[in-house]
Design an enzyme around this catalytic site. Structure first.
Site, PDB file in Angstrom:
ATOM      1  N   GLY A  46       0.748  -1.445  -0.498  1.00  0.00           N
ATOM      2  CA  GLY A  46       0.148   0.053   0.111  1.00  0.00           C
ATOM      3  C   GLY A  46       0.532   0.849   0.301  1.00  0.00           C
ATOM      4  O   GLY A  46       0.251   2.658  -0.669  1.00  0.00           O
ATOM      5  N   ASP A 105      -4.775   1.791  10.998  1.00  0.00           N
ATOM      6  CA  ASP A 105      -5.947   1.443  11.149  1.00  0.00           C
ATOM      7  C   ASP A 105      -6.396   0.851  12.868  1.00  0.00           C
ATOM      8  O   ASP A 105      -6.716   1.893  12.898  1.00  0.00           O
ATOM      9  CB  ASP A 105      -6.930   0.378   9.347  1.00  0.00           C
ATOM     10  CG  ASP A 105      -8.073   0.258   9.519  1.00  0.00           C
ATOM     11  OD1 ASP A 105      -8.464   0.738  10.380  1.00  0.00           O
ATOM     12  OD2 ASP A 105      -8.893  -1.155   9.798  1.00  0.00           O
TER      13      ASP A 105
END
Ligand code: IMP
Ligand code: MG
Length: 178
Positions: A46, A105
């Site tokens: 990512g 997250d």
């Protein structure tokens, strides 16, 4: 993989990302200004777009390395167990290290990676995340530097995927099921 139909709404434009990265690069430069031994470690996959843009804004001698940790499978569920699937190539003992993450997250991935790299005796280790979703945190973890704090939405683009797609979008978008 079959997926429910969805649309993507722009959340952070390419222009806003570029402007924020210029600011972040200045902060990183002052944090590491006295070093000639900085290794920037991108977390695959990512962070590949973010790290590419970030290092090109850095007026510092840098080396680039990559580490892949397991986190999400092909969907949207977070798994708590973090494994190193691909380790960095270089030694970091006595080096200065900047770990680059796309999004924090639950916090498990960055927390584990910092812990593992920390045991290798770097001279200094800091972390930077493009995005932070504090609403979903499960461990007490915050990147030292953050690009944008975002609400609890599933996002894609600028390197970040949904089921491996949409990494090539130039902006950060939020997934909306239709
Ligand atoms: P954490 O371990 O829960 O903090 O998860 C971090 C990783 O989960 C990130 O590096 C992403 O790969 C992935 N992730 C978290 N939120 C999203 C999202 O909204 N879209 C896509 N991937 C996400
Ligand atoms: Mg990731």
């Amino acid at each position: 993989m079959t997926q429910a139909p969805y649309e993507i709404d722009v959340m952070i434009s390419a222009k806003s990302i570029a402007a924020r990265i210029e600011d972040l690069a200045k902060i990183i430069e002052s944090e590491f200004k006295d070093t000639d031994k900085l290794v920037v470690v991108g977390l695959l996959r990512g962070s590949f777009v973010f790290i590419a843009d970030l290092v090109r804004e850095l007026d510092l001698p840098v080396e680039v390395d990559f580490l892949e940790a397991s986190s999400y499978g092909d969907g949207m569920e977070s798994s708590r167990e973090v494994r190193i699937l691909k380790d960095i190539r270089g030694q970091i003992e006595g080096r200065d290290v900047l770990v680059v993450e796309d999004i924090v997250d639950t916090g498990h991935t960055l927390h584990q990676v910092m812990e593992v790299l920390g045991t290798r005796h770097p001279a200094k280790i800091k972390s930077i995340a493009l995005l932070d979703k504090p609403a979903r945190r499960e461990v007490d973890m915050k990147a030292d530097y953050t690009g944008f704090e975002i609400p609890d939405e599933f996002v894609v683009g600028y390197g970040i995927d949904y089921a491996q797609r949409n990494r090539n979008l130039p902006f950060i978008g939020k997934v909306r099921f239709t």
